[in-house]
Design a protein around this motif. Structure first.
Motif, short mmCIF file in Angstrom:
data_model
loop_
_atom_site.label_atom_id
_atom_site.label_comp_id
_atom_site.label_asym_id
_atom_site.label_seq_id
_atom_site.Cartn_x
_atom_site.Cartn_y
_atom_site.Cartn_z
N TRP A 115 12.41 -41.70 86.51
CA TRP A 115 12.17 -43.13 86.37
C TRP A 115 13.50 -43.83 86.55
N ALA B 139 3.27 -45.22 81.50
CA ALA B 139 3.56 -43.80 81.71
C ALA B 139 5.02 -43.48 81.41
N MET B 140 5.93 -44.40 81.72
CA MET B 140 7.33 -44.19 81.40
C MET B 140 7.56 -44.25 79.89
N ASP C 232 5.40 -43.64 77.62
CA ASP C 232 4.81 -42.44 77.01
C ASP C 232 5.81 -41.28 77.07
N ALA C 233 6.54 -41.19 78.18
CA ALA C 233 7.51 -40.11 78.33
C ALA C 233 8.73 -40.34 77.44
N SER C 234 9.19 -41.59 77.34
CA SER C 234 10.39 -41.92 76.57
C SER C 234 10.17 -43.26 75.87
N VAL D 112 11.86 -36.50 83.68
CA VAL D 112 10.77 -35.74 83.06
C VAL D 112 10.71 -34.37 83.72
N ARG E 49 10.68 -30.63 79.06
CA ARG E 49 11.33 -31.61 78.21
C ARG E 49 11.59 -32.90 78.98
N VAL E 50 12.01 -33.91 78.23
CA VAL E 50 12.37 -35.21 78.81
C VAL E 50 13.83 -35.48 78.47
N ASP F 115 16.56 -38.52 78.53
CA ASP F 115 16.58 -39.97 78.70
C ASP F 115 17.93 -40.60 78.38
#
Length: 211
Positions: free
Chosen positions: A9, A44-45, A47-49, A58, A62-63, A65
């Motif tokens: 992202w 969606a972003m 939700d990831a972070s 992503v 793991r993520v 950020d």
């Protein structure tokens, strides 16, 4: 089945996102690039972070950020140009950029966002950090020595913002080494490639799978 690419992202003009794109490019890591607007962050972003800043990488397990963490992850997968030489010093300098320089840069470049802020005062405070870079570059061609590496690529997107806030003023400063160093990065093939434009991501969009 082909493994899914990591998702990045990103926002084109953000210096933190530039850090991520530069390191992924250097490491030769393909990603699914998802370009966003900071004023309209996709669910969606978030939700990831949930902290809602970019860049966000992503991975399957793991993520990541934080921009410096993305840089380190990418370069530890593959570092063909040796960006991680003098890693400890590079991280110290990048940390100083983030904690000492960036707050003044923001109050210089975006003074109307801050109450009772004198942009010239913050420009002068930020200049102290640039003068430190000038001293380093007067002794070597890159911030970490003869070879450009993590320190250079983690720092120059922010110096770019500073320089572009008032280009005439920046050009008049006695920073010949910083100015030449910045120009070399801005005119590089790598910078042109990581700054190419992407369409804004939408959930049903066909996205390019590289950076």
């Amino acid at each position: 089945m082909t493994p899914r690419l990591p998702i990045l992202w990103s926002f084109r003009r953000c210096p933190y996102a530039m850090r991520a794109r530069l390191s992924l490019h250097a490491a030769g890591i393909a990603v699914e690039h998802r370009e966003i607007l900071l004023r309209d962050k996709p669910a969606a972003m978030l939700d990831a972070s949930p902290k809602g800043t970019i860049p966000v990488l992503v991975l399957e397990d793991r993520v990541i950020d934080e921009s410096l963490d993305i840089m380190l992850w990418a370069l530890r997968q593959h570092d063909p140009e040796g960006w991680l030489h003098e890693e400890r010093d590079a991280l110290t300098l990048a940390g100083a950029c983030d904690t000492r320089f960036k707050p003044h840069l923001d109050r210089y470049k975006y003074a109307t966002r801050y109450a009772d802020t004198d942009p010239q005062e913050h420009r002068a405070a930020a200049a102290e950090f640039v003068s430190e870079l000038e001293d380093r570059l007067s002794r070597s061609s890159a911030l970490g020595g003869a070879q450009a590496g993590l320190a250079d690529y983690a720092t120059f997107p922010f110096i770019r913002q500073y320089a572009h806030t008032d280009r005439d003023w920046f050009a008049d400063q006695k920073w010949p080494f910083v100015q030449a160093w910045l120009d070399s990065h801005l005119n590089s093939v790598r910078f042109a490639e990581i700054m190419r434009k992407y369409p804004l991501w939408t959930p049903d969009a066909d996205q390019p799978n590289d950076v």
